[in-house]
Design an enzyme around this catalytic site. Sequence first.
Site, short mmCIF file in Angstrom:
data_model
loop_
_atom_site.label_atom_id
_atom_site.label_comp_id
_atom_site.label_asym_id
_atom_site.label_seq_id
_atom_site.Cartn_x
_atom_site.Cartn_y
_atom_site.Cartn_z
N PRO A 1 -19.41 -27.92 -41.73
CA PRO A 1 -19.40 -29.26 -42.29
C PRO A 1 -19.88 -30.24 -41.23
CG PRO A 1 -17.15 -28.50 -41.85
CD PRO A 1 -18.06 -27.35 -41.54
N GLN B 1 -14.47 -30.16 -47.84
CA GLN B 1 -13.60 -30.35 -46.67
C GLN B 1 -12.85 -31.67 -46.79
OE1 GLN B 1 -14.53 -31.41 -42.54
NE2 GLN B 1 -13.75 -29.40 -41.96
N CYS C 1 -11.02 -33.00 -36.28
CA CYS C 1 -11.78 -34.23 -36.02
C CYS C 1 -11.15 -35.01 -34.87
CB CYS C 1 -11.84 -35.09 -37.28
SG CYS C 1 -12.80 -36.58 -36.99
N ARG D 1 -24.89 -27.68 -34.69
CA ARG D 1 -26.05 -28.36 -34.09
C ARG D 1 -27.21 -27.42 -33.85
NH1 ARG D 1 -22.76 -31.22 -29.35
NH2 ARG D 1 -21.71 -29.21 -29.54
C1 LIG Z 1 -23.06 -34.83 -36.55
C2 LIG Z 1 -21.86 -33.97 -36.63
C3 LIG Z 1 -20.95 -34.15 -37.66
C4 LIG Z 1 -19.82 -33.32 -37.77
N1 LIG Z 1 -18.99 -33.48 -38.84
C5 LIG Z 1 -17.95 -32.60 -39.01
C6 LIG Z 1 -17.14 -32.66 -40.19
O1 LIG Z 1 -17.35 -33.47 -41.10
N2 LIG Z 1 -16.12 -31.77 -40.27
C7 LIG Z 1 -15.85 -30.83 -39.30
O2 LIG Z 1 -14.91 -30.05 -39.44
N3 LIG Z 1 -16.62 -30.77 -38.20
C8 LIG Z 1 -17.66 -31.61 -38.04
N4 LIG Z 1 -18.47 -31.48 -36.94
C9 LIG Z 1 -18.20 -30.40 -35.98
C10 LIG Z 1 -19.03 -29.16 -36.32
O3 LIG Z 1 -18.68 -28.66 -37.59
C11 LIG Z 1 -18.90 -28.05 -35.25
O4 LIG Z 1 -17.60 -27.52 -35.29
C12 LIG Z 1 -19.18 -28.57 -33.85
O5 LIG Z 1 -20.38 -29.34 -33.83
C13 LIG Z 1 -19.31 -27.42 -32.85
O6 LIG Z 1 -20.42 -26.63 -33.09
P1 LIG Z 1 -21.80 -26.77 -32.23
O7 LIG Z 1 -21.42 -26.81 -30.77
O8 LIG Z 1 -22.57 -25.53 -32.62
O9 LIG Z 1 -22.45 -28.03 -32.69
C14 LIG Z 1 -19.58 -32.32 -36.81
C15 LIG Z 1 -20.49 -32.15 -35.74
C16 LIG Z 1 -21.62 -32.94 -35.65
C17 LIG Z 1 -22.58 -32.72 -34.52
#
Ligand SMILES: Cc1cc2nc3c(=O)[nH]c(=O)nc-3n(C[C@H](O)[C@H](O)[C@H](O)COP(=O)(O)O)c2cc1C
Length: 346
Positions: free
Chosen positions: A26, A80, A110, A235
Amino acid sequence: MTSVATVNRPLRIGDLELSSPVLVAPMVGITDAPTRALVRELGAGLVSSEMVPADAVVRAPEAVRALLDFPQDTHPVAAQLVGADPAVMADAAQLCTARGAAAIDVNLGCPVPRVVNRGSGAALARDVRATVRVLAVLVAAVRVPVTVKMRLGWDHHSINAPELARALQDIGVAAVTVHGRTRCQKYLGSADWREIARVKEAVDIPVLGSGDVGDARVARLRIRSGMVDGVVIARGMLGNFWFVRQTVHHIATGEMLPDLNFASRIHLARRHLDMLCAYHGEGRALRTGRKYVAWTIKGCNGAARLRAMVQQLDTRERLDELFDQALRAGLGPEGWFRPAFTSGEG
Ligand SMILES: Cc1cc2nc3c(=O)[nH]c(=O)nc-3n(C[C@H](O)[C@H](O)[C@H](O)COP(=O)(O)O)c2cc1C
């Protein structure tokens, strides 16, 4: 080491059988319905709405209607929710399932002040008993699987993910996603997959790992070695949705699909923008879609001039013109590089 037979067994979350153990995270401002449809097409086993405040779902459903749209081409899809009031969360979950959500995921990770100051997200996860109270009501309120997405803990001195996951398993939560950072790390530093694996050791329900998933080979090794049951891409796919396809394919077969060349990358980005336009209408799609265009052309010759064009993007014609110019200019000597996107919401 987990046997190959176990690896090849489909991942099940409650009664949902996923086509792949590769999920898409998400993400606020990213995982809208058309983007979810695209990544499902590329093979993601499960997608999710961005986090939606449960009180908004209950009190102002019209305001969040677009976030909770679950068209058939995005299934299976989780909604979510973020919140800390058990009754409100249960009502919101029922509304989401009535709209077609195949699972309810609760945001326990969050880190942003406007969420944690209300006792939700990562703040709720600090208190295992309070989290259990919320989730127990929710699990009883819906028939679909209920899952959670948590961090390792609030900070490095208060890692509680294994304990929290075990307590949630005991009340019927169907799977946990663990983002391998603490709340205090937000999005900085590396995700700690050894800590994620400790959660996997603590429970029998599926554990999905999140954090820095950016290499299909590493993702496969983590599943095959039994550290996690699945991986969650966030990401790592921004500017390059093909990464989802590569990871799904590599995990299923051990083969590595080649990277897309610049022309194919632009072709896929055009298709995504087309889907955004068809869903949101051209004006809104191009405004929210500018970031994807900027990520796609990163590393292109003359990128500074093209970036200025991205800021002006308001019609489909201009978008086509921009992509055509990028194609003519070609990639610069450094080639394409991943967007440096370190801040996020959830
Ligand atoms: C722009 C953005 C928005 C995100 N929004 C949510 C969200 O709505 N809900 C959630 O559980 N995590 C959210 N996350 C966290 C991601 O789901 C993920 O757990 C986190 O980025 C770690 O993964 P990564 O290092 O591969 O980016 C968000 C991350 C980013 C970068």
